[in-house]
Scaffold this motif. Structure first.
Motif, PDB file in Angstrom:
ATOM      1  N   UNK A  57      -1.645  35.419   4.194  1.00  0.00           N
ATOM      2  CA  UNK A  57      -2.952  36.066   4.039  1.00  0.00           C
ATOM      3  C   UNK A  57      -2.835  37.329   3.196  1.00  0.00           C
ATOM      4  N   UNK A  58      -1.799  38.121   3.426  1.00  0.00           N
ATOM      5  CA  UNK A  58      -1.596  39.342   2.648  1.00  0.00           C
ATOM      6  C   UNK A  58      -1.318  38.998   1.184  1.00  0.00           C
ATOM      7  N   UNK A  59      -0.471  38.009   0.942  1.00  0.00           N
ATOM      8  CA  UNK A  59      -0.161  37.607  -0.431  1.00  0.00           C
ATOM      9  C   UNK A  59      -1.391  37.064  -1.150  1.00  0.00           C
ATOM     10  N   UNK A  60      -2.213  36.318  -0.440  1.00  0.00           N
ATOM     11  CA  UNK A  60      -3.455  35.817  -1.041  1.00  0.00           C
ATOM     12  C   UNK A  60      -4.390  36.960  -1.410  1.00  0.00           C
ATOM     13  N   UNK A  61      -4.478  37.948  -0.540  1.00  0.00           N
ATOM     14  CA  UNK A  61      -5.319  39.117  -0.833  1.00  0.00           C
ATOM     15  C   UNK A  61      -4.796  39.853  -2.059  1.00  0.00           C
ATOM     16  N   UNK A  62      -3.471  39.981  -2.162  1.00  0.00           N
ATOM     17  CA  UNK A  62      -2.892  40.638  -3.336  1.00  0.00           C
ATOM     18  C   UNK A  62      -3.130  39.824  -4.596  1.00  0.00           C
ATOM     19  N   UNK A  63      -3.041  38.507  -4.486  1.00  0.00           N
ATOM     20  CA  UNK A  63      -3.301  37.637  -5.642  1.00  0.00           C
ATOM     21  C   UNK A  63      -4.752  37.777  -6.100  1.00  0.00           C
ATOM     22  N   UNK A  64      -5.668  37.868  -5.150  1.00  0.00           N
ATOM     23  CA  UNK A  64      -7.088  38.000  -5.485  1.00  0.00           C
ATOM     24  C   UNK A  64      -7.400  39.372  -6.077  1.00  0.00           C
ATOM     25  N   UNK A  65      -6.625  40.382  -5.714  1.00  0.00           N
ATOM     26  CA  UNK A  65      -6.885  41.753  -6.179  1.00  0.00           C
ATOM     27  C   UNK A  65      -6.260  42.050  -7.537  1.00  0.00           C
ATOM     28  N   UNK A  66      -5.379  41.168  -8.018  1.00  0.00           N
ATOM     29  CA  UNK A  66      -4.692  41.435  -9.290  1.00  0.00           C
ATOM     30  C   UNK A  66      -5.688  41.789 -10.374  1.00  0.00           C
ATOM     31  N   UNK A  67      -5.450  42.783 -11.183  1.00  0.00           N
ATOM     32  CA  UNK A  67      -4.215  43.532 -11.334  1.00  0.00           C
ATOM     33  C   UNK A  67      -4.155  44.799 -10.477  1.00  0.00           C
ATOM     34  N   UNK A  68      -5.102  44.981  -9.587  1.00  0.00           N
ATOM     35  CA  UNK A  68      -5.106  46.179  -8.740  1.00  0.00           C
ATOM     36  C   UNK A  68      -4.079  46.067  -7.626  1.00  0.00           C
ATOM     37  N   UNK A 127       2.523  55.237  -8.282  1.00  0.00           N
ATOM     38  CA  UNK A 127       1.482  55.911  -9.064  1.00  0.00           C
ATOM     39  C   UNK A 127       1.068  55.021 -10.231  1.00  0.00           C
ATOM     40  N   UNK A 128      -0.066  55.122 -10.763  1.00  0.00           N
ATOM     41  CA  UNK A 128      -1.153  56.060 -10.490  1.00  0.00           C
ATOM     42  C   UNK A 128      -1.974  55.679  -9.265  1.00  0.00           C
ATOM     43  N   UNK A 129      -2.016  54.393  -8.905  1.00  0.00           N
ATOM     44  CA  UNK A 129      -2.759  53.968  -7.721  1.00  0.00           C
ATOM     45  C   UNK A 129      -1.781  53.285  -6.776  1.00  0.00           C
TER      46      UNK A 129
END
Length: 142
Positions: free
Chosen positions: A12-23, A59-61
């Protein structure tokens, strides 16, 4: 196949990171928005970082990002890395000569294990993120 809460939360965490890319997403954001226990998630993210599946951007985010493209990460790979063992291995049966019935049962388990492996090794994070399952999985669902 037994999927633990740790594996489920990692996916679930990896999917959320995949959906948020490039953030990048912080552990707090992942926990809050996806209903994951923060302390447990932080431990999982540490495991994912050590396995080179994510990295912690400062950084920066600040936050976590995928270390590889979502198209390169399969559910099977994540399952094996997070579970800490070969998830596809079934416990050895007791020693002794199996009867014909037990031998047939072992063949059923072997076929089921093979089918499971084909599915989890065919599905990538990108497939899940984009809502497009491989033909093999769609055929099994039909």
């Amino acid at each position: 196949m037994h999927v633990t809460a740790r594996v489920e939360y990692a996916l679930r965490a990896l999917l959320a990171l995949a959906a948020a890319e490039p953030s990048a997403l912080t552990a707090h954001t992942l926990a809050d928005t996806h209903g994951l226990p923060l302390t447990f998630l932080q431990s999982i993210l540490g495991d994912l970082r050590r396995a080179d599946l994510v990295y912690n951007q400062r950084l920066p985010r600040p936050g976590y990002r995928l270390a590889r493209a979502a198209e390169e990460l399969t559910v099977g790979e994540v399952l094996r890395l997070v579970s800490g063992a070969r998830a596809e291995e079934r416990a050895e049966p007791p020693a002794g000569e199996p009867s014909a019935l037990v031998g047939a049962l072992r063949q059923v388990w072997q076929a089921a294990d093979t089918a499971q492996l084909e599915v989890i090794n065919a599905v990538t994070l990108a497939d899940l993120r984009d809502g497009r399952l491989p033909d093999l999985v769609r055929a099994l669902l039909a």
